[in-house]
Design an enzyme around this catalytic site. Structure first.
Site, PDB file in Angstrom:
ATOM      1  N   SER A  19       0.725  -0.908   0.266  1.00 23.29           N
ATOM      2  CA  SER A  19      -0.432   0.131  -0.209  1.00 23.29           C
ATOM      3  C   SER A  19       0.865   1.567  -0.266  1.00 23.29           C
ATOM      4  O   SER A  19       1.944   1.225   0.005  1.00 23.29           O
ATOM      5  CB  SER A  19      -1.086   0.305   1.495  1.00 23.29           C
ATOM      6  OG  SER A  19      -1.618   1.346   1.034  1.00 23.29           O
TER       7      SER A  19
ATOM      8  N   TYR B 102      -2.823  -1.541  10.392  1.00 23.55           N
ATOM      9  CA  TYR B 102      -2.634  -1.855   8.654  1.00 23.55           C
ATOM     10  C   TYR B 102      -0.949  -0.806   8.763  1.00 23.55           C
ATOM     11  O   TYR B 102      -0.163  -1.893   7.590  1.00 23.55           O
ATOM     12  CB  TYR B 102      -3.402  -0.578   8.007  1.00 23.55           C
ATOM     13  CG  TYR B 102      -3.671  -0.218   6.920  1.00 23.55           C
ATOM     14  CD1 TYR B 102      -4.440  -1.807   6.214  1.00 23.55           C
ATOM     15  CD2 TYR B 102      -3.412   0.306   5.752  1.00 23.55           C
ATOM     16  CE1 TYR B 102      -4.380  -2.121   5.334  1.00 23.55           C
ATOM     17  CE2 TYR B 102      -3.087  -0.266   4.738  1.00 23.55           C
ATOM     18  CZ  TYR B 102      -3.990  -1.533   3.890  1.00 23.55           C
ATOM     19  OH  TYR B 102      -3.966  -1.491   2.353  1.00 23.55           O
TER      20      TYR B 102
HETATM   21  N1  LIG Z   1      -8.702   0.149  -1.666  1.00 23.75           N
HETATM   22  C1  LIG Z   1      -7.616   0.968  -1.811  1.00 23.75           C
HETATM   23  O1  LIG Z   1      -7.341   1.377  -1.241  1.00 23.75           O
HETATM   24  C2  LIG Z   1      -6.157  -0.234  -1.252  1.00 23.75           C
HETATM   25  C3  LIG Z   1      -4.814   0.504  -1.516  1.00 23.75           C
HETATM   26  C4  LIG Z   1      -3.402   0.147  -1.027  1.00 23.75           C
HETATM   27  C5  LIG Z   1      -4.020  -1.359  -0.783  1.00 23.75           C
HETATM   28  N2  LIG Z   1      -4.910  -2.255  -1.275  1.00 23.75           N
HETATM   29  C6  LIG Z   1      -4.437  -4.049  -0.599  1.00 23.75           C
HETATM   30  O2  LIG Z   1      -5.357  -4.230  -1.515  1.00 23.75           O
HETATM   31  C7  LIG Z   1      -5.929  -5.957  -1.691  1.00 23.75           C
HETATM   32  C8  LIG Z   1      -6.932  -5.803  -2.330  1.00 23.75           C
HETATM   33  O3  LIG Z   1      -7.532  -5.072  -1.282  1.00 23.75           O
HETATM   34  P1  LIG Z   1      -9.234  -3.861  -1.891  1.00 23.75           P
HETATM   35  O4  LIG Z   1      -9.134  -2.945  -2.062  1.00 23.75           O
HETATM   36  O5  LIG Z   1      -9.312  -4.784  -3.443  1.00 23.75           O
HETATM   37  O6  LIG Z   1     -10.424  -4.503  -1.425  1.00 23.75           O
HETATM   38  P2  LIG Z   1     -11.260  -5.683  -0.999  1.00 23.75           P
HETATM   39  O7  LIG Z   1     -12.057  -5.490   0.288  1.00 23.75           O
HETATM   40  O8  LIG Z   1     -12.441  -5.341  -2.586  1.00 23.75           O
HETATM   41  O9  LIG Z   1     -11.173  -7.053  -1.275  1.00 23.75           O
HETATM   42  C9  LIG Z   1      -9.984  -8.124  -0.350  1.00 23.75           C
HETATM   43  C10 LIG Z   1     -10.394  -9.108  -0.552  1.00 23.75           C
HETATM   44  O10 LIG Z   1      -9.817  -9.962   0.396  1.00 23.75           O
HETATM   45  C11 LIG Z   1     -10.334 -10.688   1.044  1.00 23.75           C
HETATM   46  N3  LIG Z   1     -10.264 -11.276   2.393  1.00 23.75           N
HETATM   47  C12 LIG Z   1     -10.105 -10.735   3.335  1.00 23.75           C
HETATM   48  N4  LIG Z   1      -9.825 -11.789   4.707  1.00 23.75           N
HETATM   49  C13 LIG Z   1      -8.830 -12.318   4.101  1.00 23.75           C
HETATM   50  C14 LIG Z   1      -8.467 -14.092   4.899  1.00 23.75           C
HETATM   51  N5  LIG Z   1      -8.212 -14.150   5.649  1.00 23.75           N
HETATM   52  N6  LIG Z   1      -7.592 -14.822   3.468  1.00 23.75           N
HETATM   53  C15 LIG Z   1      -8.561 -14.700   2.461  1.00 23.75           C
HETATM   54  N7  LIG Z   1      -8.803 -13.706   2.383  1.00 23.75           N
HETATM   55  C16 LIG Z   1     -10.012 -12.387   2.344  1.00 23.75           C
HETATM   56  C17 LIG Z   1     -11.647 -10.440   0.798  1.00 23.75           C
HETATM   57  O11 LIG Z   1     -13.129 -10.901   1.272  1.00 23.75           O
HETATM   58  C18 LIG Z   1     -11.655  -9.074  -0.279  1.00 23.75           C
HETATM   59  O12 LIG Z   1     -12.269 -10.275  -1.612  1.00 23.75           O
HETATM   60  C19 LIG Z   1      -5.514  -5.281   0.120  1.00 23.75           C
HETATM   61  O13 LIG Z   1      -4.300  -5.879   0.211  1.00 23.75           O
HETATM   62  C20 LIG Z   1      -5.438  -4.184   1.046  1.00 23.75           C
HETATM   63  O14 LIG Z   1      -4.438  -3.823   1.864  1.00 23.75           O
HETATM   64  C21 LIG Z   1      -6.017  -0.945  -1.087  1.00 23.75           C
END
Ligand SMILES: NC(=O)c1ccc[n+]([C@@H]2O[C@H](COP(=O)([O-])OP(=O)(O)OC[C@H]3O[C@@H](n4cnc5c(N)ncnc54)[C@H](O)[C@@H]3O)[C@@H](O)[C@H]2O)c1
Length: 263
Positions: free
Chosen positions: A145, A158
């Site tokens: 991130s 986080y």
């Molecule tokens: N959206 C943002 O702004 C952003 C920014 C930086 C980093 N990220 C990172 O991107 C990655 C994806 O997040 P996203 O934004 O797509 O969110 P999201 O919530 O849409 O997707 C996350 C997915 O991870 C799954 N998940 C959660 N816990 C889990 C577990 N224990 N085992 C297996 N699956 C699990 C959830 O069910 C969900 O489908 C994450 O690592 C998040 O930290 C997101």
């Protein structure tokens, strides 16, 4: 190698965790578009099924698996299962993640443990399991991130988990490099997904679209490019790191955030 070959994943197997939603769903879709057979893994088995069905409907190859990345045995089963079924593992994307927004002063030990279990230990188990079966040429990509570059209030657990995952990415890159396995990270900036939308529901469960759009506008305004990343932007960065286009790149973190942070 011809340009089209560089991004061709035909005959290859990719595992993507957290692929039931957001960035993981789009990453699984893009890898399948490039020809990979994708194992779509998520804690939410129904969401994983939905992503796999979406890929298959578009002509790709995908299968859903329910997995909890915080459980090392579950992750090991996911990876060995993929190899038993397809004979190989070429790409492992450790993407599953959760967010806790709370002042560091108030985080309970249980909350801290939960965030680290998914975001940090999940990456450790994913890298370990993949490294045990991958052959030279394999690529591991961890979703970090933009938080690795700066601190904001309420993101202590986080940020600690993502900073730790960045450190693991580099350590695995050093340890696995001699075996021809590359390990890199993507650091998305603010992106419209389940994680960010989750903050915009009021106590009655209503979604505050206006507030969400205003937040997106502020995030875009804080980046030099004046834009926030889409899930596709990050998925394409993963595609690059998974492909032979990045064959000499390891231990690197690609920032997909409109230039919001630079390192
Ligand atoms: N959206 C943002 O702004 C952003 C920014 C930086 C980093 N990220 C990172 O991107 C990655 C994806 O997040 P996203 O934004 O797509 O969110 P999201 O919530 O849409 O997707 C996350 C997915 O991870 C799954 N998940 C959660 N816990 C889990 C577990 N224990 N085992 C297996 N699956 C699990 C959830 O069910 C969900 O489908 C994450 O690592 C998040 O930290 C997101």
């Amino acid at each position: 190698m011809e340009l089209a070959e560089v991004f061709r994943f035909t005959g290859m197997t990719a595992v993507v965790t957290g692929a039931g939603s957001g960035i993981g769903r789009e990453t699984a879709t893009v890898l399948a578009e490039a020809g990979a057979r994708v194992i779509v893994a998520d804690l939410d088995g129904g969401a994983a099924e939905d992503t796999a069905a979406h890929i298959v409907k578009a002509g790709g190859q995908a299968e859903a698996r329910q997995v909890d990345v915080s459980d090392p045995a579950d992750v090991a089963r996911l990876v060995t299962g993929a190899v038993e079924q397809t004979g190989r593992l070429d790409v492992m994307v450790n993407n599953a993640g959760i967010m806790l927004r709370k002042p560091a002063l108030d985080i309970t030990p249980e909350e801290f443990e939960r965030v680290l279990s998914v975001n940090l230990k999940g990456v450790l188990y994913g890298c370990q399991s993949a490294a045990r079966v991958m052959k030279p040429g394999g690529s591991i990509v961890n979703t970090l991130s933009t938080i690795v570059d700066f601190s904001t209030a309420g993101t202590g657990s986080y940020a600690a988990s993502k900073k730790g995952a960045e450190a693991l990415t580099r350590t695995f890159a050093v340890e696995l490099g001699p075996r021809g396995i590359r390990v890199n990270g993507v650091a998305p900036g603010w992106t419209d997904t389940g994680i960010t939308r989750g903050r915009s529901f009021d106590e009655n469960g209503a979604f505050d679209q206006q507030g969400f759009d205003a937040l997106a506008g502020r995030m875009a305004g804080s980046a030099p490019l004046g834009a926030v990343a889409t899930t596709r932007d990050t998925a394409l960065a993963v595609l690059y790191l998974a492909s032979q286009a990045s064959r000499c790149v390891t231990g690197h973190v690609v920032r997909v955030n409109g230039g919001a942070s630079m390192a």
